[in-house]
Scaffold this motif. Structure first.
Motif, mmCIF file in Angstrom:
data_model
loop_
_atom_site.group_PDB
_atom_site.id
_atom_site.type_symbol
_atom_site.label_atom_id
_atom_site.label_comp_id
_atom_site.label_asym_id
_atom_site.label_seq_id
_atom_site.Cartn_x
_atom_site.Cartn_y
_atom_site.Cartn_z
ATOM 1 N N GLY A 75 1.727 6.700 8.686
ATOM 2 C CA GLY A 75 2.230 5.162 8.035
ATOM 3 C C GLY A 75 2.837 4.745 9.079
ATOM 4 N N ILE A 87 4.213 -1.325 3.666
ATOM 5 C CA ILE A 87 3.652 0.335 3.474
ATOM 6 C C ILE A 87 4.512 0.962 3.034
ATOM 7 C CG2 ILE A 87 2.309 1.863 4.837
ATOM 8 C CD1 ILE A 87 1.550 -0.306 6.729
ATOM 9 N N CYS A 93 -4.385 -0.078 4.557
ATOM 10 C CA CYS A 93 -2.951 -0.904 4.895
ATOM 11 C C CYS A 93 -3.432 -2.157 5.610
ATOM 12 C CB CYS A 93 -2.219 -0.153 5.768
ATOM 13 S SG CYS A 93 -1.602 1.460 4.965
ATOM 14 N N ASP A 129 8.058 -1.113 6.813
ATOM 15 C CA ASP A 129 7.510 0.440 6.181
ATOM 16 C C ASP A 129 8.697 0.998 5.722
ATOM 17 O OD1 ASP A 129 8.075 0.372 9.226
ATOM 18 O OD2 ASP A 129 7.821 2.519 8.896
ATOM 19 N N TYR A 148 5.043 5.163 2.534
ATOM 20 C CA TYR A 148 4.451 6.430 2.755
ATOM 21 C C TYR A 148 5.172 7.735 2.442
ATOM 22 C CZ TYR A 148 6.686 5.417 7.225
ATOM 23 O OH TYR A 148 7.529 5.111 8.068
ATOM 24 N N ALA A 153 -2.037 -4.987 3.645
ATOM 25 C CA ALA A 153 -0.815 -4.998 2.843
ATOM 26 C C ALA A 153 0.366 -5.769 3.648
ATOM 27 C CB ALA A 153 -0.149 -3.422 2.987
ATOM 28 N N THR A 171 0.903 -1.270 -0.117
ATOM 29 C CA THR A 171 -0.149 0.038 -0.100
ATOM 30 C C THR A 171 0.918 1.227 0.035
ATOM 31 O OG1 THR A 171 -1.870 -1.045 1.059
ATOM 32 C CG2 THR A 171 -1.742 1.311 1.511
#
Length: 222
Positions: free
Chosen positions: A118, A108, A102, A129, A110, A105, A4
């Protein structure tokens, strides 16, 4: 792998991430692109899955406070103070929408505009992330902060000093409402005054969306 991408903001925030998302999808990843509904056609034309989040940058710019921010004459403190009057009430609903985007996901990604959201969602869901920046964000002695009104090189000590200002002006106006969302929606502890500095100390994977021919990588970056 499902990724995502959280990209709230203006077209300047969205379009670079669309290009990135298209390349990731071409490499075999399943991409969900979360941004404001006004960009749905643009996302769909790129053949990426669109997920709506409530963060209307056009509405922000056209508001009285938003216009005052745009007319602040390059004063970052005045700009953020004005924009925070409009953006702060949107933090809770935007964060909630981003969380929904998310949940499925595996990873992630962002932008700076959604970095706190995020990071917090990744923490809650225990997902890896990656943050992406369009301007230099990590403190350096090589040049002053791009958010500083001072553009010329001040020397290593004062260059580094200018890097602390964005931490205050971008975090303080939203700290209260952001922590409210973080506690009530995610059941996570509030983030402290020095959150930006602490976040950087985690040394999370960071992608910068500019060439080293434009901004050479400073020697004091990791």
């Amino acid at each position: 792998m499902k990724i995502t991408i959280l990209a709230p903001g203006s077209r300047g925030d969205v379009q670079p991430m669309l290009a990135f998302g298209m390349r990731l999808q071409a490499a075999g990843y399943d991409i969900r692109f979360a941004t404001d509904a006004s960009f749905e056609t643009l996302v769909s034309n790129c053949e990426l899955e669109f997920f709506p989040i409530r963060f209307d940058m056009k509405k922000i710019f056209e508001s009285e406070a938003g216009k005052a921010g745009l007319e602040s004459g390059g004063n970052p403190i005045s700009m953020i103070r004005n924009f925070s009057r409009v953006i702060a009430p949107m933090v809770y609903q935007t964060g909630t929408d981003c969380y929904a985007a998310c949940e499925e996901a595996d990873t992630i990604i962002y932008t700076m505009m959604s970095s706190g959201v995020g990071f917090s969602i990744a923490e809650k869901l225990k997902r890896p992330d990656i943050v992406t920046f369009f301007q230099p964000q990590h403190p350096t002695k090589a040049f002053p902060s791009p958010f500083s009104p001072i553009r010329h090189n001040l020397g290593s000590f004062f260059n580094k000093m200018t890097q602390t200002m964005p931490d205050l002006i971008f975090w303080w106006p939203y700290r209260s409402v952001f922590n409210q969302w973080r506690q009530e929606r995610l059941n996570l502890p509030p983030l402290g005054i020095n959150y930006p500095k602490w976040y950087r100390s985690l040394k999370k994977p960071t992608l910068y969306s500019f060439s080293s021919n434009v901004v050479p990588k400073p020697s004091d970056w990791g």
